[in-house]
Design a protein around this motif. Structure first.
Motif, mmCIF file in Angstrom:
data_model
loop_
_atom_site.group_PDB
_atom_site.id
_atom_site.type_symbol
_atom_site.label_atom_id
_atom_site.label_comp_id
_atom_site.label_asym_id
_atom_site.label_seq_id
_atom_site.Cartn_x
_atom_site.Cartn_y
_atom_site.Cartn_z
ATOM 1 N N ASP A 19 -24.468 117.968 4.160
ATOM 2 C CA ASP A 19 -25.816 117.824 4.718
ATOM 3 C C ASP A 19 -26.610 116.768 3.954
ATOM 4 O O ASP A 19 -27.572 116.215 4.477
ATOM 5 C CB ASP A 19 -26.545 119.168 4.667
ATOM 6 C CG ASP A 19 -25.883 120.184 5.579
ATOM 7 O OD1 ASP A 19 -25.838 119.928 6.796
ATOM 8 O OD2 ASP A 19 -25.380 121.210 5.084
ATOM 9 N N GLY A 20 -26.208 116.517 2.723
ATOM 10 C CA GLY A 20 -26.865 115.485 1.921
ATOM 11 C C GLY A 20 -25.884 114.950 0.895
ATOM 12 O O GLY A 20 -24.951 115.652 0.493
ATOM 13 N N VAL A 21 -26.088 113.698 0.497
ATOM 14 C CA VAL A 21 -25.189 113.059 -0.472
ATOM 15 C C VAL A 21 -26.017 112.409 -1.570
ATOM 16 O O VAL A 21 -27.059 111.795 -1.294
ATOM 17 C CB VAL A 21 -24.308 111.983 0.223
ATOM 18 C CG1 VAL A 21 -23.515 111.173 -0.802
ATOM 19 C CG2 VAL A 21 -23.362 112.627 1.235
ATOM 20 N N PRO A 71 -27.955 122.027 10.029
ATOM 21 C CA PRO A 71 -26.761 121.859 9.198
ATOM 22 C C PRO A 71 -25.685 121.075 9.952
ATOM 23 O O PRO A 71 -25.553 121.215 11.173
ATOM 24 C CB PRO A 71 -26.299 123.295 8.935
ATOM 25 C CG PRO A 71 -27.492 124.139 9.183
ATOM 26 C CD PRO A 71 -28.321 123.434 10.212
ATOM 27 N N VAL A 72 -24.954 120.246 9.223
ATOM 28 C CA VAL A 72 -23.896 119.447 9.841
ATOM 29 C C VAL A 72 -22.780 120.372 10.299
ATOM 30 O O VAL A 72 -22.345 121.262 9.558
ATOM 31 C CB VAL A 72 -23.326 118.421 8.828
ATOM 32 C CG1 VAL A 72 -22.063 117.752 9.365
ATOM 33 C CG2 VAL A 72 -24.380 117.377 8.486
ATOM 34 N N GLY A 127 -36.484 127.381 0.452
ATOM 35 C CA GLY A 127 -35.654 128.382 1.121
ATOM 36 C C GLY A 127 -34.263 127.884 1.490
ATOM 37 O O GLY A 127 -33.602 128.456 2.361
ATOM 38 N N LEU A 128 -33.810 126.808 0.819
ATOM 39 C CA LEU A 128 -32.461 126.306 1.095
ATOM 40 C C LEU A 128 -31.558 126.589 -0.103
ATOM 41 O O LEU A 128 -31.897 126.248 -1.242
ATOM 42 C CB LEU A 128 -32.469 124.785 1.322
ATOM 43 C CG LEU A 128 -33.241 124.222 2.519
ATOM 44 C CD1 LEU A 128 -33.100 122.703 2.538
ATOM 45 C CD2 LEU A 128 -32.720 124.816 3.811
ATOM 46 N N SER A 129 -30.409 127.192 0.161
ATOM 47 C CA SER A 129 -29.429 127.416 -0.891
ATOM 48 C C SER A 129 -28.350 126.335 -0.761
ATOM 49 O O SER A 129 -27.776 126.158 0.313
ATOM 50 C CB SER A 129 -28.830 128.812 -0.721
ATOM 51 O OG SER A 129 -27.694 128.927 -1.513
ATOM 52 N N MET A 182 -31.830 133.049 2.900
ATOM 53 C CA MET A 182 -31.892 131.612 2.590
ATOM 54 C C MET A 182 -30.947 130.812 3.484
ATOM 55 O O MET A 182 -29.828 131.239 3.749
ATOM 56 C CB MET A 182 -31.472 131.373 1.136
ATOM 57 C CG MET A 182 -32.631 131.281 0.169
ATOM 58 S SD MET A 182 -32.147 130.406 -1.306
ATOM 59 C CE MET A 182 -33.677 130.258 -2.164
ATOM 60 N N ASN A 183 -31.401 129.674 3.933
ATOM 61 C CA ASN A 183 -30.527 128.784 4.697
ATOM 62 C C ASN A 183 -29.559 128.071 3.772
ATOM 63 O O ASN A 183 -29.926 127.672 2.683
ATOM 64 C CB ASN A 183 -31.365 127.728 5.431
ATOM 65 C CG ASN A 183 -32.079 128.329 6.621
ATOM 66 O OD1 ASN A 183 -31.525 129.163 7.314
ATOM 67 N ND2 ASN A 183 -33.318 127.908 6.834
ATOM 68 N N GLN A 184 -28.340 127.906 4.265
ATOM 69 C CA GLN A 184 -27.299 127.271 3.453
ATOM 70 C C GLN A 184 -27.159 125.808 3.847
ATOM 71 O O GLN A 184 -27.193 125.468 5.031
ATOM 72 C CB GLN A 184 -25.975 128.021 3.698
ATOM 73 C CG GLN A 184 -24.878 127.723 2.722
ATOM 74 C CD GLN A 184 -25.100 128.374 1.359
ATOM 75 O OE1 GLN A 184 -25.706 129.438 1.284
ATOM 76 N NE2 GLN A 184 -24.640 127.716 0.320
ATOM 77 N N ARG A 185 -27.026 124.942 2.852
ATOM 78 C CA ARG A 185 -26.746 123.529 3.096
ATOM 79 C C ARG A 185 -25.701 123.068 2.080
ATOM 80 O O ARG A 185 -25.546 123.670 1.026
ATOM 81 C CB ARG A 185 -27.990 122.644 2.924
ATOM 82 C CG ARG A 185 -29.097 122.876 3.941
ATOM 83 C CD ARG A 185 -28.742 122.271 5.299
ATOM 84 N NE ARG A 185 -29.889 122.211 6.171
ATOM 85 C CZ ARG A 185 -30.440 123.244 6.791
ATOM 86 N NH1 ARG A 185 -29.922 124.460 6.638
ATOM 87 N NH2 ARG A 185 -31.489 123.077 7.583
ATOM 88 N N SER A 186 -25.003 121.982 2.397
ATOM 89 C CA SER A 186 -24.018 121.457 1.438
ATOM 90 C C SER A 186 -24.477 120.108 0.902
ATOM 91 O O SER A 186 -24.996 119.270 1.644
ATOM 92 C CB SER A 186 -22.644 121.332 2.099
ATOM 93 O OG SER A 186 -22.713 120.405 3.150
#
Ligand SMILES: Cc1cc2nc3c(=O)[nH]c(=O)nc-3n(C[C@H](O)[C@H](O)[C@H](O)COP(=O)(O)O)c2cc1C
Length: 203
Positions: free
Chosen positions: A79-81, A184-185, A38-40, A1-5
């Motif tokens: 990556d998102g707010v 990803p940032v 597929g994003l964690s 899985m791709n990681q995002r914050s």
């Protein structure tokens, strides 16, 4: 899985806070939606109530105390707010605005942002469009089309699973789509050594 914050900024003052409740429902919906793509998500909640004194000190001194700096850095690296405010006097709360006043003006550039608000009455729902959306447009954020508003009546049993639920889900889909289509940032440290210490001594 791709990681995002994902960073969730909640400006509610009450305890318990309906603003925090909406923020939690939004972040849960985004986590579920992102998981299906597929994003964690690594979720961090920033409660502005806990940072109120730090924000005032930053405005007065120009320097962020450590906890506030950490929160500002987390927003910049996200990556998102999700940004949620209570409506005070027909607009965003002063605390909410002050947090974004002390954030670096470039920190939200091209960053996907979901805006949301809680209020006593549905009469002030357009505050999202005439107050929050222009604020984030000025900061060059990418604000998703669906803004989520919850008045006191929306928390009734029927509407939580009805109109409010569908707005939350639609906004979550839109935020996920914007996060997914971006890399990803990566935040670069301006003081990081870009060459080895040995090479540095040769120059
Ligand atoms: C100072 C103040 C001003 C408010 N102004 C409005 C308003 O203009 N319109 C409205 O619908 N609700 C208004 N409210 C109600 C809050 O928006 C509402 O109770 C909000 O959901 C509180 O969020 P919280 O539970 O997270 O603190 C106001 C509340 C306070 C304390």
């Amino acid at each position: 899985m791709n990681q995002r914050s994902l960073v969730v900024v909640s400006a509610g003052l009450s305890q318990p806070s309906s603003t925090r409740l909406l923020a939690d429902q939004l972040s849960a919906a985004v986590v579920t939606e992102a998981g299906g793509h597929g994003l964690s998500l690594d979720v961090r909640v920033v409660e502005l109530r806990d940072l109120a004194h730090d924000i005032a000190n930053h405005l007065l001194t120009g320097f962020p105390p450590a906890d506030l700096k950490e929160a500002l850095d987390a927003v910049a690296a996200a990556d998102g707010v999700i940004a949620v405010t209570p409506i005070f006097t027909a607009g965003y709360s002063g605390l909410f605005k002050s947090f974004f006043d002390v954030l670096d003006k470039d920190a939200l550039t091209d960053k996907p942002v979901l805006i949301a608000a809680t209020a006593g009455t549905a009469r002030h729902s357009l505050a999202l469009e005439h107050a929050l959306r222009p604020l984030f447009a000025y900061l060059r954020a990418v604000v998703v089309p669906t803004a989520v508003f919850a008045a006191s009546d929306d928390w009734g049993s029927d509407s939580v699973e009805g109109p409010l639920r569908s707005r939350i889900d639609r906004a979550a889909t839109e935020l996920t789509r914007e996060m997914e289509r971006r890399d990803p940032v990566s935040v670069t440290d301006p003081f990081a050594l870009t060459m080895s210490f040995e090479d540095l001594l040769k120059n």
